[in-house]
Design a protein around this motif. Structure first.
Motif, mmCIF file in Angstrom:
data_model
loop_
_atom_site.group_PDB
_atom_site.id
_atom_site.type_symbol
_atom_site.label_atom_id
_atom_site.label_comp_id
_atom_site.label_asym_id
_atom_site.label_seq_id
_atom_site.Cartn_x
_atom_site.Cartn_y
_atom_site.Cartn_z
ATOM 1 N N GLY A 82 0.811 -1.213 0.000
ATOM 2 C CA GLY A 82 0.000 0.000 0.000
ATOM 3 C C GLY A 82 0.843 1.262 0.000
ATOM 4 O O GLY A 82 0.550 2.232 -0.710
ATOM 5 N N LEU A 83 1.916 1.263 0.800
ATOM 6 C CA LEU A 83 2.824 2.414 0.823
ATOM 7 C C LEU A 83 3.482 2.610 -0.538
ATOM 8 O O LEU A 83 3.628 3.745 -1.014
ATOM 9 N N SER A 84 3.868 1.518 -1.183
ATOM 10 C CA SER A 84 4.501 1.601 -2.494
ATOM 11 C C SER A 84 3.557 2.235 -3.516
ATOM 12 O O SER A 84 3.960 3.084 -4.313
ATOM 13 N N LEU A 85 2.283 1.839 -3.487
ATOM 14 C CA LEU A 85 1.326 2.395 -4.454
ATOM 15 C C LEU A 85 1.079 3.878 -4.183
ATOM 16 O O LEU A 85 0.966 4.677 -5.119
ATOM 17 N N VAL A 86 0.991 4.256 -2.914
ATOM 18 C CA VAL A 86 0.794 5.670 -2.583
ATOM 19 C C VAL A 86 1.967 6.500 -3.090
ATOM 20 O O VAL A 86 1.788 7.581 -3.667
ATOM 21 N N VAL A 87 3.198 5.987 -2.897
ATOM 22 C CA VAL A 87 4.381 6.701 -3.380
ATOM 23 C C VAL A 87 4.359 6.814 -4.898
ATOM 24 O O VAL A 87 4.635 7.878 -5.472
ATOM 25 N N ALA A 88 4.007 5.714 -5.577
ATOM 26 C CA ALA A 88 3.983 5.735 -7.044
ATOM 27 C C ALA A 88 2.917 6.702 -7.563
ATOM 28 O O ALA A 88 3.162 7.486 -8.480
ATOM 29 N N TRP A 107 -5.235 -1.408 -2.275
ATOM 30 C CA TRP A 107 -4.152 -2.225 -2.835
ATOM 31 C C TRP A 107 -3.514 -3.094 -1.747
ATOM 32 O O TRP A 107 -3.178 -4.250 -1.986
ATOM 33 N N ALA A 108 -3.346 -2.537 -0.541
ATOM 34 C CA ALA A 108 -2.799 -3.323 0.573
ATOM 35 C C ALA A 108 -3.707 -4.504 0.892
ATOM 36 O O ALA A 108 -3.232 -5.621 1.149
ATOM 37 N N TYR A 109 -5.020 -4.263 0.870
ATOM 38 C CA TYR A 109 -5.964 -5.356 1.132
ATOM 39 C C TYR A 109 -5.874 -6.435 0.053
ATOM 40 O O TYR A 109 -5.920 -7.644 0.368
ATOM 41 N N MET A 110 -5.741 -6.030 -1.201
ATOM 42 C CA MET A 110 -5.633 -7.008 -2.283
ATOM 43 C C MET A 110 -4.369 -7.860 -2.133
ATOM 44 O O MET A 110 -4.414 -9.093 -2.267
ATOM 45 N N ILE A 140 5.428 -15.917 -8.411
ATOM 46 C CA ILE A 140 4.406 -14.873 -8.266
ATOM 47 C C ILE A 140 4.845 -13.837 -7.242
ATOM 48 O O ILE A 140 4.686 -12.621 -7.446
ATOM 49 N N SER A 141 5.430 -14.287 -6.140
ATOM 50 C CA SER A 141 5.903 -13.346 -5.121
ATOM 51 C C SER A 141 7.022 -12.474 -5.654
ATOM 52 O O SER A 141 7.109 -11.286 -5.326
ATOM 53 N N LEU A 142 7.904 -13.033 -6.490
ATOM 54 C CA LEU A 142 8.982 -12.237 -7.076
ATOM 55 C C LEU A 142 8.420 -11.146 -7.984
ATOM 56 O O LEU A 142 8.889 -9.996 -7.962
ATOM 57 N N LEU A 143 7.424 -11.495 -8.791
ATOM 58 C CA LEU A 143 6.822 -10.486 -9.674
ATOM 59 C C LEU A 143 6.147 -9.379 -8.865
ATOM 60 O O LEU A 143 6.315 -8.182 -9.152
ATOM 61 N N LEU A 144 5.397 -9.770 -7.852
ATOM 62 C CA LEU A 144 4.769 -8.763 -7.000
ATOM 63 C C LEU A 144 5.815 -7.933 -6.271
ATOM 64 O O LEU A 144 5.688 -6.714 -6.138
ATOM 65 N N GLY A 145 6.876 -8.596 -5.793
ATOM 66 C CA GLY A 145 7.931 -7.885 -5.079
ATOM 67 C C GLY A 145 8.633 -6.872 -5.957
ATOM 68 O O GLY A 145 8.948 -5.761 -5.518
ATOM 69 N N ALA A 146 8.886 -7.247 -7.208
ATOM 70 C CA ALA A 146 9.545 -6.310 -8.125
ATOM 71 C C ALA A 146 8.663 -5.093 -8.380
ATOM 72 O O ALA A 146 9.156 -3.955 -8.443
ATOM 73 N N ALA A 147 7.355 -5.317 -8.532
ATOM 74 C CA ALA A 147 6.438 -4.193 -8.757
ATOM 75 C C ALA A 147 6.313 -3.308 -7.526
ATOM 76 O O ALA A 147 6.167 -2.083 -7.637
ATOM 77 N N ILE A 148 6.376 -3.913 -6.348
ATOM 78 C CA ILE A 148 6.235 -3.141 -5.114
ATOM 79 C C ILE A 148 7.530 -2.436 -4.754
ATOM 80 O O ILE A 148 7.532 -1.315 -4.235
ATOM 81 N N ALA A 149 8.675 -3.075 -5.049
ATOM 82 C CA ALA A 149 9.958 -2.546 -4.589
ATOM 83 C C ALA A 149 10.379 -1.297 -5.340
ATOM 84 O O ALA A 149 10.976 -0.383 -4.744
ATOM 85 N N GLU A 150 10.097 -1.215 -6.641
ATOM 86 C CA GLU A 150 10.638 -0.113 -7.441
ATOM 87 C C GLU A 150 10.196 1.262 -6.939
ATOM 88 O O GLU A 150 11.036 2.158 -6.784
ATOM 89 N N PRO A 151 8.886 1.505 -6.667
ATOM 90 C CA PRO A 151 8.526 2.831 -6.136
ATOM 91 C C PRO A 151 9.196 3.153 -4.811
ATOM 92 O O PRO A 151 9.545 4.311 -4.554
ATOM 93 N N LEU A 152 9.388 2.130 -3.952
ATOM 94 C CA LEU A 152 10.033 2.382 -2.665
ATOM 95 C C LEU A 152 11.509 2.714 -2.847
ATOM 96 O O LEU A 152 12.068 3.557 -2.128
ATOM 97 N N VAL A 153 12.176 2.050 -3.808
ATOM 98 C CA VAL A 153 13.575 2.381 -4.095
ATOM 99 C C VAL A 153 13.679 3.820 -4.588
ATOM 100 O O VAL A 153 14.563 4.582 -4.168
ATOM 101 N N LEU A 154 12.782 4.207 -5.470
ATOM 102 C CA LEU A 154 12.787 5.594 -5.962
ATOM 103 C C LEU A 154 12.505 6.578 -4.832
ATOM 104 O O LEU A 154 13.047 7.690 -4.815
ATOM 105 N N TRP A 155 11.665 6.180 -3.896
ATOM 106 C CA TRP A 155 11.348 7.040 -2.762
ATOM 107 C C TRP A 155 12.579 7.260 -1.884
ATOM 108 O O TRP A 155 12.827 8.370 -1.404
ATOM 109 N N VAL A 156 13.341 6.201 -1.661
ATOM 110 C CA VAL A 156 14.541 6.313 -0.836
ATOM 111 C C VAL A 156 15.551 7.249 -1.488
ATOM 112 O O VAL A 156 16.179 8.084 -0.827
ATOM 113 N N PHE A 157 15.738 7.138 -2.804
ATOM 114 C CA PHE A 157 16.709 7.968 -3.522
ATOM 115 C C PHE A 157 16.064 9.227 -4.112
ATOM 116 O O PHE A 157 16.605 9.809 -5.048
#
Length: 465
Positions: A82-88, A107-110, A140-157
């Motif tokens: 959910g945090l990743s989607l809000v950032v994106a 999105w967090a609930y889904m 499936i977890s890797l695909l979801l993780g990649a989609a969730i991780a990218e906005p958070l990485v951009l947020w950090v940098f």
């Protein structure tokens, strides 16, 4: 098997509290400590996220902490999504982050529901290999993780990424302006460079027409100047010969006799006739007119180029301003490209970015990984036993219902057959009665006819007598 029956009372200790298993004698009945009292705390909700049945877990309360933490891991994954989607979305819409919270919670609930299904579908003793069971879930977890991780990485940098975007766009605007100026000279000429395609501007008062006319007039002036100069040289030669003859000069073709004689007049007439034939005076007038026209066009071209220069400068300024306005918004793709440029220029940023990205992906894969690494638990064994018991009970229930339905159908079939037999017997009896009635009627009819014949015969015999 079902455990919805009333729970047996727990054995009380000296202080009235339920006795722990270690405090009970070895020969104490099972019902005194199993199943334990159902947990009503927050851990029950966390365990429900991963599909844990509390009535089964009450038989193995030692595994409550395991599944409580597993539910917390799934919850954390959903919150991170959910945090990743809000950032994106905040980087795309440039809106207030708090206005995006409902979408982030949805999105967090889904993700929470999906990860919960990934875990709950693995409960029980699995008959297949772990690889076949967990590999699709890990993918499936890797695909979801990649989609969730990218906005958070951009947020950090984000600070470095936004600085890179500003510098890159500043350089892009400067390059764009430089290209426009090189492809659109200040005097309004059109560049023929193929690389200028798409960068050429159209101005209202282009000096192109004046340049074309000036080039034509200049070319004509050059040709006319050469022609008039040649005529002037030829006429000057004829005029010198005539003057020399009239003055009595000596030389080739001259008589050497001074005075206006026949040769003097003939040479003068020849020079004058040439002047008339080639219209030398008119050609000089035309040449003067061409020179004046070139001078005038040159002045007009200078003025037109000055006006065109201002128009080109204004047009370039407008294009640059439009380009800068188009680059005002920062989107998710802009941040991704900016981070990619930063990683190309710095190995430290590249390593840090990938470490953070892999860490976030690992966190998203943690529910499936923790379930896989945890192995088969006692709860899994109990779930499998209850499922097998449920299958056996269901099979017996189905067999019972099938038997009951078969008995009912057999009874109905027997009743139908008996009814058929009764109706058949009744029909046979009725047919026999009808046949007997017909036989009786035929017999009576025969007797009546026989009596009539016999009476008729007696009457005939009496008459003959």
């Amino acid at each position: 098997m079902s455990t919805d029956l009333a729970e047996p009372p727990a054995a009380a200790g000296l202080d009235g509290a339920p006795s722990a298993r270690s405090s009970l004698p070895n020969d104490a009945p099972v019902g005194l400590y199993r199943p334990v009292t159902t947990d009503r705390g927050a851990g029950r909700w966390l365990r429900s996220v991963v599909g844990v049945k509390e009535d089964i877990l009450d038989w193995v309360p030692e595994e409550r902490p395991r599944y409580t933490r597993l539910g917390a891991i799934v919850l954390n994954t959903g919150l991170m999504a959910g945090l990743s989607l809000v950032v994106a979305l905040s980087s795309v819409t440039n809106g207030a982050w708090w206005a995006l919270l409902p979408v982030g919670l949805l999105w967090a609930y889904m993700i929470l529901t999906f990860d919960g299904w990934l875990i709950s579908s693995t409960h029980g003793v699995q008959r297949t290999s772990k690889l076949a069971l967990f590999l699709p879930r890990i993918v499936i977890s890797l695909l979801l993780g990649a989609a969730i991780a990218e906005p958070l990485v951009l947020w950090v940098f984000q600070p470095s990424v936004h600085n890179e975007i500003d510098e890159y766009r500043k350089s892009a605007v400067e390059d764009y302006e430089s290209k426009l100026r090189s492809c659109n000279p200040a005097f309004g000429a059109v560049s023929a460079d193929p690389s200028c395609r798409g960068f050429q501007l159209t101005i209202k008062d282009s000096p192109g027409a004046i340049e074309t006319r000036l080039a034509s007039e200049t070319s004509l002036l050059d040709r006319t100047t050469e022609q008039v100069a040649a005529m002037d040289r030829h006429y000057a030669q004829l005029d010198r010969v005539a003057r020399a003859e009239c003055t009595g000069a000596t030389g080739p073709g001259l008589t050497g006799v001074p005075g206006v004689g026949g040769e003097c007049r003939r040479n003068r007439e020849k020079a004058d006739q040439y002047r008339l034939d080639v219209r030398l005076d008119q050609r000089h007038a035309e040449l003067n007119a061409l020179e004046a026209s070139v001078v005038d066009l040159t002045a007009k071209l200078a003025q037109a180029r000055q006006v065109a220069g201002r128009q080109v400068s204004d047009a370039i300024a407008a294009k640059v301003r439009e380009k800068r306005e188009n680059l005002a918004d920062v989107g998710l793709l802009d941040e991704i490209h900016a981070l990619e440029r930063l990683t190309d220029t710095s190995t430290v940023i590249a390593v840090a970015g990938w470490v953070l990205r892999l860490l976030l992906i690992a966190i998203d894969c943690l529910p499936v990984l923790s379930k896989m690494m945890g192995g088969t638990t006692c709860y899994d064994t109990l779930v499998t036993r209850q499922l097998e018991s449920a299958k056996r009970l269901h099979s017996k229930h189905v067999h019972l219902y099938e038997r009951q339905d078969s008995v009912n159908l057999d009874i109905l079939a027997q009743r139908a057959e008996r009814k058929l037999r009764n109706k058949t017997d009744a029909m046979d009896t009725e047919e026999r009665v009808e046949r007997a009635v017909r036989r009786k009627q035929r017999a009576e009819q025969i007797d009546r006819l026989a009596a009539e014949l016999e009476g008729r015969d007696r009457h005939t015999v009496g008459a003959h007598s």
